[in-house]
Scaffold this motif. Structure first.
Motif, PDB file in Angstrom:
ATOM      1  N   PRO A   1     -59.970  26.426  31.169  1.00  0.00           N
ATOM      2  CA  PRO A   1     -58.930  25.957  32.096  1.00  0.00           C
ATOM      3  C   PRO A   1     -58.740  24.437  32.108  1.00  0.00           C
ATOM      4  O   PRO A   1     -57.646  23.954  32.383  1.00  0.00           O
ATOM      5  CB  PRO A   1     -59.429  26.444  33.457  1.00  0.00           C
ATOM      6  CG  PRO A   1     -60.311  27.601  33.158  1.00  0.00           C
ATOM      7  CD  PRO A   1     -60.939  27.294  31.835  1.00  0.00           C
TER       8      PRO A   1
ATOM      9  N   HIS B   1     -55.750  23.054  30.301  1.00  0.00           N
ATOM     10  CA  HIS B   1     -54.502  23.062  31.051  1.00  0.00           C
ATOM     11  C   HIS B   1     -54.439  21.833  31.964  1.00  0.00           C
ATOM     12  O   HIS B   1     -53.401  21.175  32.049  1.00  0.00           O
ATOM     13  CB  HIS B   1     -54.391  24.330  31.914  1.00  0.00           C
ATOM     14  CG  HIS B   1     -54.340  25.591  31.123  1.00  0.00           C
ATOM     15  ND1 HIS B   1     -53.217  26.362  31.043  1.00  0.00           N
ATOM     16  CD2 HIS B   1     -55.275  26.226  30.372  1.00  0.00           C
ATOM     17  CE1 HIS B   1     -53.443  27.422  30.285  1.00  0.00           C
ATOM     18  NE2 HIS B   1     -54.700  27.359  29.864  1.00  0.00           N
ATOM     19  N   CYS B   2     -55.544  21.553  32.601  1.00  0.00           N
ATOM     20  CA  CYS B   2     -55.603  20.433  33.547  1.00  0.00           C
ATOM     21  C   CYS B   2     -55.380  19.084  32.854  1.00  0.00           C
ATOM     22  O   CYS B   2     -54.849  18.164  33.468  1.00  0.00           O
ATOM     23  CB  CYS B   2     -56.946  20.427  34.271  1.00  0.00           C
ATOM     24  SG  CYS B   2     -57.229  21.906  35.265  1.00  0.00           S
TER      25      CYS B   2
ATOM     26  N   CYS C   1     -51.785  18.468  33.124  1.00  0.00           N
ATOM     27  CA  CYS C   1     -51.180  18.611  34.449  1.00  0.00           C
ATOM     28  C   CYS C   1     -51.266  17.314  35.259  1.00  0.00           C
ATOM     29  O   CYS C   1     -52.245  16.575  35.180  1.00  0.00           O
ATOM     30  CB  CYS C   1     -51.887  19.738  35.204  1.00  0.00           C
ATOM     31  SG  CYS C   1     -51.218  20.050  36.849  1.00  0.00           S
TER      32      CYS C   1
ATOM     33  N   CYS D   1     -58.713  20.047  40.702  1.00  0.00           N
ATOM     34  CA  CYS D   1     -57.287  20.084  41.015  1.00  0.00           C
ATOM     35  C   CYS D   1     -57.052  19.317  42.307  1.00  0.00           C
ATOM     36  O   CYS D   1     -57.746  19.537  43.315  1.00  0.00           O
ATOM     37  CB  CYS D   1     -56.821  21.528  41.155  1.00  0.00           C
ATOM     38  SG  CYS D   1     -55.060  21.673  41.514  1.00  0.00           S
TER      39      CYS D   1
ATOM     40  N   PRO E   1     -60.811  24.175  38.362  1.00  0.00           N
ATOM     41  CA  PRO E   1     -59.778  25.158  38.036  1.00  0.00           C
ATOM     42  C   PRO E   1     -60.345  26.574  37.976  1.00  0.00           C
ATOM     43  O   PRO E   1     -61.410  26.796  37.405  1.00  0.00           O
ATOM     44  CB  PRO E   1     -59.261  24.708  36.674  1.00  0.00           C
ATOM     45  CG  PRO E   1     -60.237  23.729  36.157  1.00  0.00           C
ATOM     46  CD  PRO E   1     -61.003  23.190  37.306  1.00  0.00           C
TER      47      PRO E   1
ATOM     48  N   PHE F   1     -58.564  29.952  37.037  1.00  0.00           N
ATOM     49  CA  PHE F   1     -57.522  30.873  36.601  1.00  0.00           C
ATOM     50  C   PHE F   1     -57.885  31.358  35.212  1.00  0.00           C
ATOM     51  O   PHE F   1     -58.720  30.770  34.544  1.00  0.00           O
ATOM     52  CB  PHE F   1     -56.137  30.218  36.621  1.00  0.00           C
ATOM     53  CG  PHE F   1     -56.054  28.941  35.838  1.00  0.00           C
ATOM     54  CD1 PHE F   1     -55.733  28.964  34.487  1.00  0.00           C
ATOM     55  CD2 PHE F   1     -56.302  27.709  36.433  1.00  0.00           C
ATOM     56  CE1 PHE F   1     -55.653  27.788  33.758  1.00  0.00           C
ATOM     57  CE2 PHE F   1     -56.224  26.541  35.716  1.00  0.00           C
ATOM     58  CZ  PHE F   1     -55.903  26.570  34.373  1.00  0.00           C
TER      59      PHE F   1
ATOM     60  N   CYS G   1     -51.910  28.701  35.034  1.00  0.00           N
ATOM     61  CA  CYS G   1     -52.036  28.180  36.395  1.00  0.00           C
ATOM     62  C   CYS G   1     -50.651  28.210  37.030  1.00  0.00           C
ATOM     63  O   CYS G   1     -49.691  27.661  36.468  1.00  0.00           O
ATOM     64  CB  CYS G   1     -52.577  26.754  36.363  1.00  0.00           C
ATOM     65  SG  CYS G   1     -52.664  25.974  37.996  1.00  0.00           S
TER      66      CYS G   1
ATOM     67  N   ILE H   1     -49.319  24.517  37.945  1.00  0.00           N
ATOM     68  CA  ILE H   1     -49.317  23.457  36.942  1.00  0.00           C
ATOM     69  C   ILE H   1     -48.005  22.672  37.012  1.00  0.00           C
ATOM     70  O   ILE H   1     -46.931  23.239  37.212  1.00  0.00           O
ATOM     71  CB  ILE H   1     -49.560  24.025  35.528  1.00  0.00           C
ATOM     72  CG1 ILE H   1     -49.920  22.905  34.562  1.00  0.00           C
ATOM     73  CG2 ILE H   1     -48.364  24.830  35.040  1.00  0.00           C
ATOM     74  CD1 ILE H   1     -50.496  23.389  33.238  1.00  0.00           C
TER      75      ILE H   1
END
Length: 176
Positions: A3, A6-7, A10, A23, A30, A32, A36, A39
């Protein structure tokens, strides 16, 4: 996929030495599985996407020059080593024994090292850039975001390369 990948794209990502990536909306790590729902991909995302693609493209463009450099220095090194060997054979045929041919052959190892080192470094950097690009592309896939990027390299001044990148996104919320 982790995850935190992804962050990294973001706008809600917060980093700290104590907790790592968290987050800003939930103040937690995170949690998920594939995507997300919160996001937000804006300027940070676009900058990272451009950076990864520019670096990868630049290394691809340098590949021919790297191989030319490799073969040139490989040839020089082998020629010096062969010259040292032939000189040693000539000196031996004249009835002398000398360490000069060995010294010449040892000097020939320097261009070989430069050739191999440059090629190895380029291949490592290219593999790293390819991995980074693949990570970013893998994050975009579950969100059905696609992009095209046109990269143009301008002039280089004092080691700083001008780069122009035209990024077109498709599938990003708010963009059609």
């Amino acid at each position: 996929m982790h995850p935190s990948f992804h962050c990294n794209l973001c706008d809600h990502q917060e980093k700290s030495l104590a907790q790592g990536t968290t987050c800003a909306l939930t103040a937690r790590k995170p949690e998920f599985s594939n995507t997300c729902s919160k996001i937000t991909l804006n300027q940070k995302f676009e900058d990272r996407l451009k950076e990864v693609n520019i670096h990868y493209t630049k290394l691809q463009k340098q590949q021919l020059l790297t191989y030319v450099y490799f073969f040139a220095f490989l040839s020089i090194g082998l020629a010096v080593i062969a010259g040292g060997y032939l000189f040693g054979v000539y000196v031996y045929d004249q009835g002398f024994i000398s360490t000069v041919p060995l010294t010449i052959m040892a000097i020939g190892l320097a261009p070989l090292g430069m050739a191999i080192g440059t090629l190895h470094k380029h291949r490592q950097n290219l593999a790293s850039a390819k991995r980074n690009k693949a990570k970013v592309d893998a994050v975009l896939k579950p969100y059905n975001i696609t992009y095209t990027i046109a990269i143009d390299f301008g002039k280089s001044y004092h080691g700083v390369q001008e780069v122009y990148a035209d990024l077109k996104l498709k599938g990003l919320p708010g963009i059609r």
